[in-house]
Design an enzyme around this catalytic site. Structure first.
Site: not given
Ligand code: PNS
Length: 182
Positions: A130, A19, A92, A43
């Site tokens: 993570s 990150h 990645r 979560k």
């Molecule tokens: O670190 P992560 O868990 O891969 O991050 C995922 C994240 C937070 C970017 C994604 O889950 C997200 O954008 N969640 C917010 C809800 C949302 O906008 N959902 C629609 C995504 S198309």
């Protein structure tokens, strides 16, 4: 001159060197970068949102165009609310691509003015996540080099009680086995 503000959304539970690598790269191409921690009530995280925020603040103290924030709800709504025009995400390996593409295209459908920008972290972090850091730490493995030292310390503090408990339980089992044998 047009200034580009981007958000870097994610769970960051915990934030890793991968990150940090991406934040550093993002801080070089965007005028402003907001690392945005998702507040996800569904979560069951290892670290509270506040703890993750503190860690990220300490990790990014040296970047004057990077800030840390939290959000809930849709990423696109948050981006618009803070005046961002880009979403930074890391890729990645090919395995990330399908999920990231789906998310980027869905975000574009929801908010056509918002661009997703993918960046690759250094190869040395291409296997790092993570989730794996949590798993290794939970099983007593060494996470040095995978996360910044301050994060490693916090992770160890979290894990120590569990490891002490497990060591005590193991001792107890060994004692019982010895008693049975004698
Ligand atoms: O670190 P992560 O868990 O891969 O991050 C995922 C994240 C937070 C970017 C994604 O889950 C997200 O954008 N969640 C917010 C809800 C949302 O906008 N959902 C629609 C995504 S198309």
């Amino acid at each position: 001159m047009k200034r580009i503000k981007a958000i870097y959304p994610g769970s960051f539970d915990p934030p890793t060197n991968g990150h940090l690598d991406l934040i550093e790269r993002g801080s070089k191409i965007f005028d402003e970068l907001v690392v945005a921690i998702l507040r996800n009530p569904e979560k069951d995280p290892l670290f509270s949102v506040d703890a993750r925020r503190n860690m990220l603040e300490a990790m990014t103290a040296g970047f004057d165009n990077v800030s840390i924030d939290t959000f809930h709800g849709l990423t696109v709504d948050y981006a618009i609310r803070v005046g961002a025009t880009a979403v930074l995400r890391g890729i990645r390996a090919i395995s990330d691509y399908e999920y990231e593409l789906q998310m980027a295209l869905m975000n574009r459908k929801l908010q056509p003015g918002l661009e997703t920008v993918f960046m690759m972290p250094a190869e040395m972090y291409s296997y790092l996540s993570s989730r794996l850091v949590r798993e290794i730490a939970q099983l007593g493995g060494n996470i040095d080099g995978l996360v910044p030292e301050l994060v490693a310390r916090k992770v160890r503090e979290k894990m120590e009680p569990a490891h002490k408990f497990e060591a005590a339980a193991q001792n107890e089992r060994a004692k019982k086995t010895r008693k049975k044998k004698s």
